[in-house]
Each structure stands twice: as structure tokens, then as C-alpha cells.
Design an enzyme around this catalytic site. Structure first.
Site, short mmCIF file in Angstrom:
data_model
loop_
_atom_site.label_atom_id
_atom_site.label_comp_id
_atom_site.label_asym_id
_atom_site.label_seq_id
_atom_site.Cartn_x
_atom_site.Cartn_y
_atom_site.Cartn_z
N TYR A 138 -6.90 76.11 33.35
CA TYR A 138 -6.33 76.38 34.68
C TYR A 138 -4.93 76.95 34.49
O TYR A 138 -4.19 76.51 33.61
CB TYR A 138 -6.24 75.09 35.49
CG TYR A 138 -7.58 74.48 35.85
CD1 TYR A 138 -8.52 75.19 36.59
CD2 TYR A 138 -7.89 73.17 35.48
CE1 TYR A 138 -9.73 74.61 36.95
CE2 TYR A 138 -9.10 72.59 35.83
CZ TYR A 138 -10.01 73.32 36.56
OH TYR A 138 -11.21 72.75 36.91
N ASP A 177 -11.37 79.33 30.27
CA ASP A 177 -9.93 79.52 30.22
C ASP A 177 -9.26 78.30 30.86
O ASP A 177 -9.80 77.77 31.84
CB ASP A 177 -9.63 80.78 31.07
CG ASP A 177 -8.32 81.42 30.71
OD1 ASP A 177 -7.98 81.42 29.52
OD2 ASP A 177 -7.65 81.93 31.63
N PHE A 235 -12.26 71.97 32.70
CA PHE A 235 -12.60 71.60 34.08
C PHE A 235 -11.74 70.47 34.65
O PHE A 235 -11.63 70.32 35.85
CB PHE A 235 -14.09 71.23 34.24
CG PHE A 235 -15.01 72.39 33.98
CD1 PHE A 235 -15.19 73.38 34.92
CD2 PHE A 235 -15.66 72.51 32.76
CE1 PHE A 235 -16.02 74.46 34.67
CE2 PHE A 235 -16.50 73.59 32.49
CZ PHE A 235 -16.69 74.56 33.45
N HIS A 272 -22.59 78.92 36.68
CA HIS A 272 -21.26 78.30 36.62
C HIS A 272 -20.96 77.62 37.97
O HIS A 272 -21.37 78.11 39.02
CB HIS A 272 -20.22 79.40 36.34
CG HIS A 272 -18.89 78.86 35.95
ND1 HIS A 272 -17.96 78.44 36.87
CD2 HIS A 272 -18.34 78.67 34.72
CE1 HIS A 272 -16.88 78.01 36.23
NE2 HIS A 272 -17.08 78.14 34.92
#
Ligand code: SF4
Length: 449
Positions: free
Chosen positions: A291, A289, A302, A411
Site C-alpha cells: 500500500y 505492491d 493486504f 483479485h
């Protein structure tokens, strides 16, 4: 310095700062003139914060010219020297309105006749807004770097500019100035020039730079394998855009934008695709998703833009990067340097409502990004898919592991960081690439532009 050496310097500047431009925000050349005037003795970051609201209140020279001086002073206070700057902004805009029909005159002689506009400011506006090679921008950064690199022995900006204009071919002036500003701001800094990490180490006499010359070759930027290009993506994914789910998704996003703030900004939703050309993809790092806090999401999984606080998952990636491949931690969280080497940084969902995690899930993005993965999966060339965490691993089940490599681990989120640390995803990716005859990724190549 020989023409060949100048050619090499320009070539390396282009590899290091391919999109070099002045780091101010503006919509019109007239706004750029105001922003440049405010940048004296002030950081570009602070000027950007001020102009964000300033240009809404005063969008054009007429509104600036008619501004209440006391009110304008308050607005300009954060930029320092605000009384002088208020006077300059008022006088510049009054001159634009009364003598130039409210527009920038595209003429150096006319520009410098405007009270408050120096030659450097005029060069910034004419170079950056019109691509007019009127001269070479010489600000404090270019001044310092030119002397250290032996490009000029002069001490005034005007004389240094003359030297640079004689050395650099005219058709490079509009690139050279902004690129040298970035070099001075981020590498050849005033107090601590980072000679060990400088692309010019072999060419630079380091005039009046303290300390011994670092050993070893200069740190040359890797070749850029991916030019911004959306056409091939549009061609490859064409059928998706006409499907009912995609049209419904677009209508949903339009409605969301009408009623809420949505991240990333509209023009950055597809940045992952514009920054990594379809044919250049050799690694995919799959996120979930975008930020959802202010200014974070910009279209690459990221990554955050320079100047934005590095989120925890990304901070953990950077730690692993250091232990895995010995890369120096960058001072920012912008991963565009990977994207330009063929790393597609793809989220499963490409938009999110501000401050509401996962708010755009199950609206159609997952179908679209499944199609992206399937399209890449169908390509003959080997690709390394990096799947961190259960969500990405589930999404990656469609990948044909007989032709492509899949690297799976926990993760990097703080919730699973213990298992993520030590997983060596970066070196594993390079091993997989090299075992298929592909060049590795320079994971430490993370310029902030
Ligand atoms: S080698 Fe050092 S002094 Fe020379 S340009 Fe690079 S950072 Fe500046």
C-alpha cells in the site's frame, strides 16, 4: 481462584496477546513517562498522534523542563485536561532534571515521590521500559476486568493491585498488566463485554455482567505455530543477499529513502518473514505492491495495522471470509493472526515510494520474491499457494503443482470483486491442507496485535 486457574489465565493471555505491551509510542523511558501522563482520560491513539511531533520538539526531560508553558499547552490540547497535564509534564521533567540527572530512577519509592507520578504510572514505566516487576499495572481496564473475573473484590486500584500481586507469580507481573489492559480494551470492554468471543468464558464468574452466559465452550486461541524468527529465512535465502541484483536493489532503496518517503518503514520491510517462520509456512498469499498511502503498509500483503482504515481489496476479502467460512468481520485490517499460523503474506515487491503505486517495480524485488517462491517450492512439505489475479498467477507459474496446491481466482480489488466473491479461497485452502494431513487455518483468528 486456584493457582491452576491463574496459570490457565496467564497461558491463554500469552496465546492471545503474545507481544502484550502498553500501546504508547516512546523511544526512551523518560518519553514513556510523559506519554503515560498524557494518557489519563484520553485514548492511546490520540496520545500517539500528539507524541509523534511532541517528542521531536521536546526529545528529553531538559527540553520539556525548559518548555514555554503556553506553547506546551497548545501541543497538549488534543489530549484533554491540557492545563493540568502541562503542569504535570513540566513538574515531572523538572524533577527528573534537578533530582535524577535527567533519567528515570529505577526505584518505585523514588518514582512515586515525583510530583505527578502515581503508582500506576510508575508501574507502567518500570514494567514496560525496564521489565522490572515492581507491581501489576491497574488502570481502568484492569480494574474492571479483575472485578468481573472475580480476581478482586476491592474497589481501589491500590487494593486491587495487592490482590493481583498475591495471585499472579511475580515473574509474570510485567506481562500480566499490559495483557489484561488489552483484554479489557478489546474484549471485556466497559459497555459490551464480548463474552461469546472470550477465552475465559469457562473460568469467569462474570460478576455484575448483564445478560445470560453465552452457551458453548470458550473461544480458545489457536496454537501459535510460528514464532518470530528470521534466521531460517536468512539461511534459506542466503545466496540471494550476495548477488549483484540484490546489492543494486539495496542501493536503490537507500537512495529512495534519502530523497523520498518510502513505505513500509525500514524495520517492517521484511515483516512477512519475521512473522511467519520458514519451517512453519503452509500457505502463501501472494500480493503485488505494498500500500502506498500513509501508515498503511507494514510488510504483510493486504494487511494494515489496527486503527488504519481498511482498504477496499481487504474489505472485500473480509466479506468473502464471512460468506466462505462464517468468520466474524474484525474491527481492523491486521492479518498478523494468519501470519502466526503459517500464512506467509508476501508481496512481489516489498517497498514503494509514498503515494506512487508500483514505483519500485523492476528494481530487483521481483527476482528476490521469485527466489522466495522457488525456495518454498523446493521444500518437501505441501504448501497451498493462493494466487489472486493475473499478476500473482503469472508469478506462480514456477510452482510445482504435483506437490503443492494452487488456488487461483480473481483479485479482491473492487475492479474484479464480482468474480472474487464466491470463490471460497479460505475454505478451499483448508480443504487442501486437511487432504494433506495438515491442520487448517483458523481464518477467524484475527487479534489486533
Ligand atoms: S467472560 Fe465476559 S466478563 Fe468474563 S472476562 Fe470474558 S468478556 Fe469479561
Amino acid at each position: 481462584m486456584s493457582a491452576d486457574q491463574i496459570g490457565t489465565i496467564i497461558e491463554r493471555l500469552k496465546a492471545r496477546w503474545p507481544q502484550a505491551t502498553y500501546e504508547l509510542d516512546w523511544q526512551t523511558p523518560e518519553q514513556m513517562l510523559v506519554a503515560t501522563s498524557l494518557a489519563a482520560q484520553c485514548t492511546d491513539e490520540r496520545v500517539r498522534a500528539v507524541t509523534k511531533t511532541l517528542f521531536v520538539k521536546y526529545p528529553d526531560p531538559k527540553s520539556f523542563a525548559e518548555a514555554d508553558p503556553a506553547e506546551l499547552e497548545e501541543e497538549l490540547k488534543p489530549t484533554g485536561f491540557y492545563r493540568q497535564k502541562t503542569k504535570a509534564v513540566l513538574s515531572i521533567n523538572k524533577a527528573l532534571v534537578s533530582k535524577h540527572g535527567g533519567k528515570i530512577p529505577r526505584d518505585m519509592a523514588k518514582m512515586v515521590k515525583i510530583s505527578g507520578v502515581a503508582r500506576k504510572t510508575a508501574n507502567v514505566v518500570l514494567n514496560c521500559c525496564f521489565n522490572d516487576p515492581t507491581g501489576v499495572i491497574v488502570d481502568t481496564h484492569v480494574h474492571r476486568v479483575s472485578q468481573r473475573m472475580g480476581l478482586s473484590k476491592q474497589s481501589t486500584p491500590e487494593a486491587i493491585e495487592q490482590d493481583l500481586m498475591a495471585l499472579v507469580p511475580q515473574d509474570e507481573w510485567t506481562f500480566f498488566g499490559p495483557a489484561m489492559v488489552l483484554h479489557g480494551r478489546y474484549t471485556c470492554t466497559a459497555k459490551n463485554p464480548d463474552c461469546a468471543d472470550c477465552v475465559y468464558l469457562d473460568l469467569c464468574p462474570r460478576v455484575e455482567v448483564d445478560g445470560p452466559r453465552p452457551e458453548g465452550p470458550p473461544r480458545l486461541p489457536p496454537p501459535v505455530t510460528s514464532e518470530p524468527d528470521l534466521d531460517a529465512w536468512v539461511q534459506a535465502l542466503g545466496p540471494e543477499f550476495d548477488k549483484p541484483y540484490f546489492k543494486k536493489l539495496m542501493a536503490f532503496i537507500d537512495q529512495e529513502r534519502a530523497e523520498h518517503q518510502v513505505f513500509p518503514p525500514e524495520d517492517e520491510v521484511f515483516s512477512a518473514f519475521s512473522m511467519t517462520a520458514f519451517d512453519a509456512v503452509k500457505v502463501v498469499i501472494l500480493g503485488q505492491d505494498p500500500y502506498h498511502d500513509d501508515d498503511q503498509a507494514h510488510g504483510l500483503s493486504f494487511s494494515v495495522k489496527p486503527g488504519v482504515k481498511v482498504p477496499p481489496s481487504l474489505a472485500n476479502m473480509v466479506k468473502e471470509l464471512k460468506t466462505d467460512v462464517g468468520a466474524t468481520a474484525p474491527k481492523h485490517g491486521f492479518l498478523g493472526g494468519w501470519a502466526s499460523q503459517g500464512v506467509l503474506m508476501l508481496n512481489a515487491v516489498l517497498t514503494v515510494r509514498a503515494h506512487s503505486a508500483n514505483s519500485h517495480k523492476d528494481q530487483g524485488w521481483e527476482t528476490f520474491t521469485d527466489a522466495v517462491i522457488q525456495t518454498l517450492n523446493n521444500r518437501a512439505e505441501h504448501i497451498v499457494f493462493v494466487l489472486w489475479g493475473g499478476y500473482a498467477q503469472k508469478k506462480g507459474q514456477i510452482i510445482d503443482r504435483t506437490r503443492h496446491s494452487v488456488i487461483e481466482c480473481a483479485h479482491p480489488s473492487p475492479l474484479s470483486a464480482k468474480k472474487f466473491f464466491g470463490s471460497k479461497p479460505f475454505s478451499q485452502t483448508n480443504e487442501a491442507l486437511q487432504s494433506h494431513g495438515q491442520s487448517p487455518i483458523d481464518w477467524s483468528h484475527l487479534p489486533d496485535r
